[in-house]
Motif scaffolding. Structure first.
Motif, PDB file in Angstrom:
ATOM      1  N   ALA A 119       0.840  -1.203   0.000  1.00  0.00           N
ATOM      2  CA  ALA A 119       0.000   0.000   0.000  1.00  0.00           C
ATOM      3  C   ALA A 119       0.876   1.255   0.000  1.00  0.00           C
ATOM      4  O   ALA A 119       1.824   1.355  -0.763  1.00  0.00           O
ATOM      5  N   GLN A 120       0.582   2.216   0.894  1.00  0.00           N
ATOM      6  CA  GLN A 120       1.295   3.484   0.888  1.00  0.00           C
ATOM      7  C   GLN A 120       2.589   3.455   1.697  1.00  0.00           C
ATOM      8  O   GLN A 120       3.249   4.487   1.845  1.00  0.00           O
ATOM      9  N   ALA A 121       2.965   2.290   2.217  1.00  0.00           N
ATOM     10  CA  ALA A 121       4.234   2.182   2.948  1.00  0.00           C
ATOM     11  C   ALA A 121       5.429   2.286   2.008  1.00  0.00           C
ATOM     12  O   ALA A 121       6.536   2.627   2.422  1.00  0.00           O
ATOM     13  N   VAL A 122       5.195   2.001   0.724  1.00  0.00           N
ATOM     14  CA  VAL A 122       6.250   2.115  -0.296  1.00  0.00           C
ATOM     15  C   VAL A 122       5.798   3.130  -1.332  1.00  0.00           C
ATOM     16  O   VAL A 122       4.699   3.015  -1.890  1.00  0.00           O
ATOM     17  N   HIS A 123       6.641   4.121  -1.599  1.00  0.00           N
ATOM     18  CA  HIS A 123       6.296   5.175  -2.554  1.00  0.00           C
ATOM     19  C   HIS A 123       7.332   5.202  -3.675  1.00  0.00           C
ATOM     20  O   HIS A 123       8.513   4.906  -3.451  1.00  0.00           O
ATOM     21  N   LEU A 124       6.882   5.545  -4.859  1.00  0.00           N
ATOM     22  CA  LEU A 124       7.756   5.668  -6.027  1.00  0.00           C
ATOM     23  C   LEU A 124       7.844   7.138  -6.415  1.00  0.00           C
ATOM     24  O   LEU A 124       6.823   7.834  -6.437  1.00  0.00           O
ATOM     25  N   VAL A 125       9.061   7.582  -6.724  1.00  0.00           N
ATOM     26  CA  VAL A 125       9.275   8.989  -7.067  1.00  0.00           C
ATOM     27  C   VAL A 125      10.131   9.070  -8.330  1.00  0.00           C
ATOM     28  O   VAL A 125      11.259   8.571  -8.355  1.00  0.00           O
ATOM     29  N   THR A 126       9.596   9.692  -9.357  1.00  0.00           N
ATOM     30  CA  THR A 126      10.329   9.897 -10.599  1.00  0.00           C
ATOM     31  C   THR A 126      10.681  11.377 -10.736  1.00  0.00           C
ATOM     32  O   THR A 126       9.804  12.241 -10.720  1.00  0.00           O
ATOM     33  N   PHE A 127      11.979  11.649 -10.866  1.00  0.00           N
ATOM     34  CA  PHE A 127      12.486  13.022 -11.027  1.00  0.00           C
ATOM     35  C   PHE A 127      12.747  13.284 -12.502  1.00  0.00           C
ATOM     36  O   PHE A 127      13.414  12.487 -13.171  1.00  0.00           O
ATOM     37  N   THR A 128      12.237  14.391 -13.027  1.00  0.00           N
ATOM     38  CA  THR A 128      12.620  14.768 -14.376  1.00  0.00           C
ATOM     39  C   THR A 128      14.000  15.417 -14.346  1.00  0.00           C
ATOM     40  O   THR A 128      14.343  16.143 -13.415  1.00  0.00           O
ATOM     41  N   VAL A 129      14.787  15.139 -15.384  1.00  0.00           N
ATOM     42  CA  VAL A 129      16.089  15.790 -15.516  1.00  0.00           C
ATOM     43  C   VAL A 129      16.012  16.877 -16.598  1.00  0.00           C
ATOM     44  O   VAL A 129      17.035  17.427 -17.008  1.00  0.00           O
ATOM     45  N   ASP A 130      14.798  17.166 -17.028  1.00  0.00           N
ATOM     46  CA  ASP A 130      14.556  18.227 -18.015  1.00  0.00           C
ATOM     47  C   ASP A 130      13.436  19.131 -17.494  1.00  0.00           C
ATOM     48  O   ASP A 130      12.364  19.246 -18.111  1.00  0.00           O
ATOM     49  N   PRO A 131      13.670  19.781 -16.353  1.00  0.00           N
ATOM     50  CA  PRO A 131      12.592  20.560 -15.720  1.00  0.00           C
ATOM     51  C   PRO A 131      12.120  21.756 -16.532  1.00  0.00           C
ATOM     52  O   PRO A 131      10.991  22.222 -16.349  1.00  0.00           O
ATOM     53  N   GLU A 132      12.951  22.255 -17.438  1.00  0.00           N
ATOM     54  CA  GLU A 132      12.531  23.403 -18.245  1.00  0.00           C
ATOM     55  C   GLU A 132      11.381  23.033 -19.175  1.00  0.00           C
ATOM     56  O   GLU A 132      10.543  23.885 -19.509  1.00  0.00           O
ATOM     57  N   ASN A 133      11.339  21.796 -19.607  1.00  0.00           N
ATOM     58  CA  ASN A 133      10.292  21.353 -20.532  1.00  0.00           C
ATOM     59  C   ASN A 133       9.232  20.477 -19.876  1.00  0.00           C
ATOM     60  O   ASN A 133       8.085  20.455 -20.324  1.00  0.00           O
ATOM     61  N   ASP A 134       9.626  19.746 -18.840  1.00  0.00           N
ATOM     62  CA  ASP A 134       8.682  18.844 -18.174  1.00  0.00           C
ATOM     63  C   ASP A 134       7.904  19.591 -17.094  1.00  0.00           C
ATOM     64  O   ASP A 134       8.283  19.626 -15.918  1.00  0.00           O
ATOM     65  N   THR A 135       6.814  20.195 -17.502  1.00  0.00           N
ATOM     66  CA  THR A 135       5.938  20.912 -16.573  1.00  0.00           C
ATOM     67  C   THR A 135       5.115  19.899 -15.777  1.00  0.00           C
ATOM     68  O   THR A 135       5.024  18.711 -16.154  1.00  0.00           O
ATOM     69  N   PRO A 136       4.476  20.314 -14.696  1.00  0.00           N
ATOM     70  CA  PRO A 136       3.600  19.404 -13.958  1.00  0.00           C
ATOM     71  C   PRO A 136       2.539  18.762 -14.854  1.00  0.00           C
ATOM     72  O   PRO A 136       2.283  17.557 -14.739  1.00  0.00           O
ATOM     73  N   GLN A 137       1.942  19.531 -15.754  1.00  0.00           N
ATOM     74  CA  GLN A 137       0.923  18.980 -16.642  1.00  0.00           C
ATOM     75  C   GLN A 137       1.493  17.905 -17.557  1.00  0.00           C
ATOM     76  O   GLN A 137       0.878  16.854 -17.771  1.00  0.00           O
ATOM     77  N   LYS A 138       2.673  18.167 -18.084  1.00  0.00           N
ATOM     78  CA  LYS A 138       3.300  17.186 -18.972  1.00  0.00           C
ATOM     79  C   LYS A 138       3.639  15.903 -18.204  1.00  0.00           C
ATOM     80  O   LYS A 138       3.475  14.783 -18.720  1.00  0.00           O
ATOM     81  N   LEU A 139       4.090  16.053 -16.965  1.00  0.00           N
ATOM     82  CA  LEU A 139       4.393  14.884 -16.146  1.00  0.00           C
ATOM     83  C   LEU A 139       3.119  14.112 -15.796  1.00  0.00           C
ATOM     84  O   LEU A 139       3.122  12.875 -15.762  1.00  0.00           O
ATOM     85  N   ALA A 140       2.041  14.832 -15.534  1.00  0.00           N
ATOM     86  CA  ALA A 140       0.767  14.167 -15.239  1.00  0.00           C
ATOM     87  C   ALA A 140       0.289  13.360 -16.443  1.00  0.00           C
ATOM     88  O   ALA A 140      -0.176  12.218 -16.303  1.00  0.00           O
ATOM     89  N   ASP A 141       0.407  13.942 -17.633  1.00  0.00           N
ATOM     90  CA  ASP A 141       0.019  13.237 -18.855  1.00  0.00           C
ATOM     91  C   ASP A 141       0.895  12.000 -19.069  1.00  0.00           C
ATOM     92  O   ASP A 141       0.406  10.929 -19.450  1.00  0.00           O
ATOM     93  N   TYR A 142       2.178  12.170 -18.808  1.00  0.00           N
ATOM     94  CA  TYR A 142       3.120  11.059 -18.957  1.00  0.00           C
ATOM     95  C   TYR A 142       2.778   9.942 -17.964  1.00  0.00           C
ATOM     96  O   TYR A 142       2.780   8.754 -18.317  1.00  0.00           O
ATOM     97  N   GLY A 143       2.489  10.324 -16.730  1.00  0.00           N
ATOM     98  CA  GLY A 143       2.136   9.334 -15.720  1.00  0.00           C
ATOM     99  C   GLY A 143       0.884   8.560 -16.093  1.00  0.00           C
ATOM    100  O   GLY A 143       0.836   7.332 -15.968  1.00  0.00           O
ATOM    101  N   ARG A 144      -0.140   9.267 -16.558  1.00  0.00           N
ATOM    102  CA  ARG A 144      -1.384   8.592 -16.955  1.00  0.00           C
ATOM    103  C   ARG A 144      -1.145   7.638 -18.125  1.00  0.00           C
ATOM    104  O   ARG A 144      -1.727   6.553 -18.186  1.00  0.00           O
ATOM    105  N   ALA A 145      -0.292   8.050 -19.042  1.00  0.00           N
ATOM    106  CA  ALA A 145       0.012   7.197 -20.190  1.00  0.00           C
ATOM    107  C   ALA A 145       0.705   5.904 -19.764  1.00  0.00           C
ATOM    108  O   ALA A 145       0.648   4.896 -20.484  1.00  0.00           O
ATOM    109  N   HIS A 146       1.349   5.954 -18.596  1.00  0.00           N
ATOM    110  CA  HIS A 146       2.058   4.772 -18.086  1.00  0.00           C
ATOM    111  C   HIS A 146       1.361   4.162 -16.873  1.00  0.00           C
ATOM    112  O   HIS A 146       1.973   3.450 -16.076  1.00  0.00           O
ATOM    113  N   ARG A 147       0.054   4.450 -16.751  1.00  0.00           N
ATOM    114  CA  ARG A 147      -0.810   3.802 -15.757  1.00  0.00           C
ATOM    115  C   ARG A 147      -0.272   3.945 -14.325  1.00  0.00           C
ATOM    116  O   ARG A 147      -0.232   2.976 -13.565  1.00  0.00           O
ATOM    117  N   TYR A 148       0.119   5.133 -13.985  1.00  0.00           N
ATOM    118  CA  TYR A 148       0.618   5.345 -12.636  1.00  0.00           C
ATOM    119  C   TYR A 148      -0.526   5.523 -11.654  1.00  0.00           C
ATOM    120  O   TYR A 148      -1.619   5.959 -12.013  1.00  0.00           O
TER     121      TYR A 148
END
Length: 223
Positions: A119-148
């Motif tokens: 459950a929530q005892a284990v968390h996954l965190v993905t850091f973008t290394v391209d923050p100038e282009n990877d906005t929160p919205q873009k990351l949200a879209d990316y996450g949904r595309a990968h069934r997060y």
């Protein structure tokens, strides 16, 4: 005399009716107590192997992640404060990556699936290394595309300086730009304990994922 001669020659002895007498093994197998003893012996062997199995060692703390705060895919502040008390795994990608990033994200999907019982005892965190282009919205879209699962898997961005300090100084991993649009970064996965201690760095291979899952279980149960 004929029967005795046959036995002496190594052939099965026959009874007066001409039927071969059963050997000692066949005689035992026909007894009910033989099977009781056999089952008990097998059970004892299994128990002995289980008891004598050496448990995996607890990974040592390599270093501690300094406090950080970035921005999640839903636009909220997220960092060590929100991760306190959890065992978590970090990895590093950028959404337009043509190289290893899709495979790294598949590995995170694999971890999400195989740690679902925690459950929530284990968390996954993905850091973008391209923050100038990877906005929160873009990351949200990316996450949904990968069934997060946003409850258990967070994507982080922020200003370039803060992201770089977090990755390079905090995780002690590489990040940078060799040329415009050519970003290099670590492909390793990092296991962090409830107090922010790094317990291991793992390659994105089948063997690496197996070792990471094993150590997640150890850190969850032994620390």
């Amino acid at each position: 005399m004929t029967i005795l001669a046959a036995s002496a020659a190594g052939k099965p002895a026959e009874d007066p009716a001409g039927i071969p007498r059963p050997g000692w093994l066949s005689h035992l197998v026909g007894r009910w107590w033989f099977w009781v003893v056999f089952v008990l012996a097998m059970f004892t062997l299994i128990i002995a192997r289980t008891v004598t199995r050496v448990p995996p060692p607890v990974p040592k703390v390599l270093f501690t992640i300094p406090a950080f705060e970035l921005t999640s895919q839903d636009g909220k502040a997220f960092g060590t404060k929100q991760l306190a008390g959890k065992v978590w795994v970090a990895n590093f990608i950028f959404t337009s990556c043509p190289g290893p990033c899709p495979e790294l994200t598949k590995r995170m999907q694999y971890l999400q699936h195989h740690t679902r019982n925690a459950a929530q005892a284990v968390h996954l965190v993905t850091f973008t290394v391209d923050p100038e282009n990877d906005t929160p919205q873009k990351l949200a879209d990316y996450g949904r595309a990968h069934r997060y699962n946003p409850v258990r898997w967070t994507f982080l961005t922020g200003d370039t300086k803060t992201v770089e300090e977090t990755i390079v100084k905090g995780f002690k991993l590489a990040m940078g730009e060799e040329a415009p649009g050519q970003i290099f970064h670590s492909e390793r996965f990092v296991l962090v304990d409830r107090r922010g201690g790094v317990r291991g760095l793992y390659e994105a291979t089948d063997q690496g994922m197996a070792a990471l899952l094993r150590d997640i279980g150890v850190v969850l149960n032994k620390t």
